[in-house]
Design an enzyme around this catalytic site. Structure first.
Site, PDB file in Angstrom:
ATOM      1  N   ASP A 134     -20.521   0.351 -50.822  1.00 12.17           N
ATOM      2  CA  ASP A 134     -21.308  -0.415 -49.600  1.00 12.17           C
ATOM      3  C   ASP A 134     -22.561  -1.100 -50.435  1.00 12.17           C
ATOM      4  O   ASP A 134     -22.980  -0.749 -51.288  1.00 12.17           O
ATOM      5  CB  ASP A 134     -21.998   0.539 -48.677  1.00 12.17           C
ATOM      6  CG  ASP A 134     -20.877   1.041 -47.656  1.00 12.17           C
ATOM      7  OD1 ASP A 134     -19.877   0.421 -47.544  1.00 12.17           O
ATOM      8  OD2 ASP A 134     -21.254   1.971 -46.772  1.00 12.17           O
ATOM      9  N   ARG A 184     -15.252  -6.734 -50.254  1.00 11.97           N
ATOM     10  CA  ARG A 184     -15.534  -6.784 -48.847  1.00 11.97           C
ATOM     11  C   ARG A 184     -16.532  -7.799 -48.600  1.00 11.97           C
ATOM     12  O   ARG A 184     -17.899  -7.679 -49.171  1.00 11.97           O
ATOM     13  CB  ARG A 184     -15.927  -5.412 -48.336  1.00 11.97           C
ATOM     14  CG  ARG A 184     -16.223  -5.593 -46.757  1.00 11.97           C
ATOM     15  CD  ARG A 184     -17.096  -4.147 -46.361  1.00 11.97           C
ATOM     16  NE  ARG A 184     -16.287  -2.983 -46.498  1.00 11.97           N
ATOM     17  CZ  ARG A 184     -17.073  -1.832 -46.958  1.00 11.97           C
ATOM     18  NH1 ARG A 184     -18.249  -1.899 -46.771  1.00 11.97           N
ATOM     19  NH2 ARG A 184     -16.410  -0.720 -46.865  1.00 11.97           N
TER      20      ARG A 184
HETATM   21  C1  LIG Z   1     -15.940  -2.847 -41.983  1.00 13.16           C
HETATM   22  C2  LIG Z   1     -17.452  -3.428 -42.413  1.00 13.16           C
HETATM   23  C3  LIG Z   1     -18.308  -2.727 -43.168  1.00 13.16           C
HETATM   24  C4  LIG Z   1     -19.586  -3.066 -43.684  1.00 13.16           C
HETATM   25  N1  LIG Z   1     -20.140  -3.007 -44.414  1.00 13.16           N
HETATM   26  C5  LIG Z   1     -21.561  -3.280 -44.852  1.00 13.16           C
HETATM   27  C6  LIG Z   1     -22.355  -3.220 -45.954  1.00 13.16           C
HETATM   28  O1  LIG Z   1     -22.031  -2.510 -47.010  1.00 13.16           O
HETATM   29  N2  LIG Z   1     -23.439  -3.749 -45.836  1.00 13.16           N
HETATM   30  C7  LIG Z   1     -24.048  -4.510 -44.827  1.00 13.16           C
HETATM   31  O2  LIG Z   1     -25.229  -5.076 -45.189  1.00 13.16           O
HETATM   32  N3  LIG Z   1     -23.454  -4.678 -43.912  1.00 13.16           N
HETATM   33  C8  LIG Z   1     -22.139  -4.055 -43.775  1.00 13.16           C
HETATM   34  N4  LIG Z   1     -21.424  -4.414 -42.645  1.00 13.16           N
HETATM   35  C9  LIG Z   1     -22.265  -4.972 -41.331  1.00 13.16           C
HETATM   36  C10 LIG Z   1     -22.451  -6.538 -41.218  1.00 13.16           C
HETATM   37  O3  LIG Z   1     -22.995  -6.883 -42.155  1.00 13.16           O
HETATM   38  C11 LIG Z   1     -22.880  -6.931 -39.925  1.00 13.16           C
HETATM   39  O4  LIG Z   1     -24.007  -6.751 -39.792  1.00 13.16           O
HETATM   40  C12 LIG Z   1     -21.799  -6.556 -38.775  1.00 13.16           C
HETATM   41  O5  LIG Z   1     -20.533  -6.677 -39.290  1.00 13.16           O
HETATM   42  C13 LIG Z   1     -22.168  -7.595 -37.502  1.00 13.16           C
HETATM   43  O6  LIG Z   1     -21.673  -8.700 -37.957  1.00 13.16           O
HETATM   44  P1  LIG Z   1     -20.406  -9.588 -37.389  1.00 13.16           P
HETATM   45  O7  LIG Z   1     -19.595 -10.353 -38.512  1.00 13.16           O
HETATM   46  O8  LIG Z   1     -19.358  -8.729 -36.814  1.00 13.16           O
HETATM   47  O9  LIG Z   1     -20.728 -10.826 -36.482  1.00 13.16           O
HETATM   48  P2  LIG Z   1     -21.715 -10.730 -35.391  1.00 13.16           P
HETATM   49  O10 LIG Z   1     -22.192 -12.135 -35.092  1.00 13.16           O
HETATM   50  O11 LIG Z   1     -23.168  -9.958 -35.582  1.00 13.16           O
HETATM   51  O12 LIG Z   1     -20.845 -10.209 -34.203  1.00 13.16           O
HETATM   52  C14 LIG Z   1     -19.761 -11.010 -33.676  1.00 13.16           C
HETATM   53  C15 LIG Z   1     -19.315 -10.222 -32.309  1.00 13.16           C
HETATM   54  O13 LIG Z   1     -19.027  -8.920 -32.808  1.00 13.16           O
HETATM   55  C16 LIG Z   1     -19.380  -8.011 -31.758  1.00 13.16           C
HETATM   56  N5  LIG Z   1     -20.180  -6.880 -32.533  1.00 13.16           N
HETATM   57  C17 LIG Z   1     -20.871  -7.098 -33.758  1.00 13.16           C
HETATM   58  N6  LIG Z   1     -21.637  -6.106 -33.932  1.00 13.16           N
HETATM   59  C18 LIG Z   1     -21.380  -5.273 -33.007  1.00 13.16           C
HETATM   60  C19 LIG Z   1     -21.942  -3.830 -32.636  1.00 13.16           C
HETATM   61  N7  LIG Z   1     -22.825  -3.250 -33.350  1.00 13.16           N
HETATM   62  N8  LIG Z   1     -21.876  -3.652 -31.348  1.00 13.16           N
HETATM   63  C20 LIG Z   1     -20.990  -4.216 -30.590  1.00 13.16           C
HETATM   64  N9  LIG Z   1     -20.258  -5.265 -30.643  1.00 13.16           N
HETATM   65  C21 LIG Z   1     -20.639  -5.768 -31.951  1.00 13.16           C
HETATM   66  C22 LIG Z   1     -20.120  -8.906 -30.783  1.00 13.16           C
HETATM   67  O14 LIG Z   1     -18.932  -9.068 -29.778  1.00 13.16           O
HETATM   68  C23 LIG Z   1     -20.319 -10.136 -31.432  1.00 13.16           C
HETATM   69  O15 LIG Z   1     -20.697 -10.942 -30.516  1.00 13.16           O
HETATM   70  C24 LIG Z   1     -20.085  -3.987 -42.386  1.00 13.16           C
HETATM   71  C25 LIG Z   1     -19.255  -4.672 -41.433  1.00 13.16           C
HETATM   72  C26 LIG Z   1     -17.959  -4.008 -41.213  1.00 13.16           C
HETATM   73  C27 LIG Z   1     -17.112  -4.632 -40.117  1.00 13.16           C
END
Ligand SMILES: Cc1cc2nc3c(=O)[nH]c(=O)nc-3n(C[C@H](O)[C@H](O)[C@H](O)COP(=O)(O)OP(=O)(O)OC[C@H]3O[C@@H](n4cnc5c(N)ncnc54)[C@H](O)[C@@H]3O)c2cc1C
Length: 308
Positions: A134, A184
């Site tokens: 991560d 990722r």
């Molecule tokens: C498999 C995976 C691994 C990850 N690993 C890391 C990492 O190593 N380091 C790091 O900094 N970040 C990590 N993240 C988190 C990532 O950086 C984002 O903060 C997170 O995924 C929200 O961004 P989004 O791309 O979904 O877009 P967004 O624009 O935030 O969300 C798009 C839509 O998804 C839904 N959604 C998003 N988040 C949520 C939530 N928490 N609860 C409910 N609905 C939600 C909502 O409907 C939202 O409108 C990871 C995410 C995933 C999916």
């Protein structure tokens, strides 16, 4: 403002201690966290892993105690042995945070984290699966990418994570898009200064698309970690354009977030991996999930009030 406040609160050791000891918040936390121990998490994995891939994360980060870091590495090794015993390692890998393995220790933190991560990678190799490292806040990016490079000498399948909100990430994607490189791509979950990160949604999304194009056109294995419907559509388009078939990239989403979309993509024949966290140290992870979506905070506060 709210997001920055929640992320700042995620670092508070006092709030963390209070929250992790409280049973009141447990039902809300359970939406995002698959239990406090390995047997409960593995039961969840059995349920999910029919149609999806999984990456299991043993919660914990920012360890300031060397023995704790070693205990975390051992717990991962036991988890990997359990996954092998249960015949899950063709579908289930693990995600690790280097700050849980000692990266933040004042002396030799990088070396301690690397040694602990090596132990986990050896156990993963023996179990027949992979490890993804991560990415945490920007002060750790150089160290984390160097440790990934060092691990890849012996374990070329180690996955890296890149965050589209960082201005440097397009260049990192180009560097990490070589043959076999598992990357990722996520937006990024920490509160970063404008000197190193894009701060508006528009800029972050545009960066995500540029980074994804680089990864899709490269020779590695892109892991598209987002719940954003627009970016999912763009990823499908870029994959088609670059001639990638089903097994040549995957979508990744968090346990408890857009569950129906995860199932829909899996049913449509896409590779989908759920990131499934478990463990007692859920507080910082959970607070980042609250920060991502204000509606989660309202839900959390409502349930907190109704149980008190
Ligand atoms: C498999 C995976 C691994 C990850 N690993 C890391 C990492 O190593 N380091 C790091 O900094 N970040 C990590 N993240 C988190 C990532 O950086 C984002 O903060 C997170 O995924 C929200 O961004 P989004 O791309 O979904 O877009 P967004 O624009 O935030 O969300 C798009 C839509 O998804 C839904 N959604 C998003 N988040 C949520 C939530 N928490 N609860 C409910 N609905 C939600 C909502 O409907 C939202 O409108 C990871 C995410 C995933 C999916």
């Amino acid at each position: 403002m709210l997001r920055a406040g929640l992320i700042a609160a995620s670092r508070s050791r006092v709030l963390r201690g209070v929250a992790e000891r409280s049973s009141l918040v447990r039902p809300v936390v359970d939406r995002f966290v698959a239990g406090v121990d390995a047997p409960t998490a593995v039961a969840t994995v059995h349920r999910i892993a029919g149609g999806r891939l999984v990456t299991l994360d043993l919660l914990g980060e920012d360890t300031r105690d060397r023995q704790q870091a070693e205990r975390t590495a051992q717990a991962y090794q036991q988890l990997l042995a359990r996954l092998a015993d249960e015949g899950l390692t063709d579908r289930v890998e693990v995600s690790v945070k280097l700050s849980a393995l000692g990266q933040a220790l004042p002396r030799d933190g990088d070396k301690i984290a690397l040694d602990n991560a090596r132990g986990i990678c050896s156990a993963a190799a023996a179990a027949g699966t992979t490890v993804t490292v991560d990415m945490e806040d920007h002060t750790t990016t150089d160290s984390t990418l160097q440790i990934v490079r060092d691990l890849r000498v012996d374990f070329p399948w180690v996955g890296a994570v890149l965050q589209a909100y960082l201005r440097r990430t397009e260049a990192d994607c180009a560097e990490l898009s070589g043959p076999g490189s598992r990357v990722r791509l996520c937006k990024g979950a920490y509160d970063e200064p404008a000197s190193v990160a894009y701060r508006t949604r528009r800029e972050v999304d545009a960066s995500y698309v540029r980074c994804l194009r680089t990864l899709m056109n490269g020779a590695g294995y892109p892991m598209v970690a987002t719940h954003d419907p627009r970016l999912i559509t763009i990823a499908e388009h870029l994959a088609r354009q670059s001639g990638r078939g089903r097994g040549e990239f995957e979508f990744q989403m968090l346990f408890g977030v857009r569950e129906q979309e995860q199932q829909r993509l899996a049913r449509a024949g896409r590779q989908v991996r759920s990131y499934v966290p478990f463990g007692r140290e859920w507080y910082p992870y959970f607070m980042r999930r609250l920060a991502e979506r204000p509606a989660n905070l309202a839900f959390f506060l409502r349930s907190f009030v109704s149980t008190t």
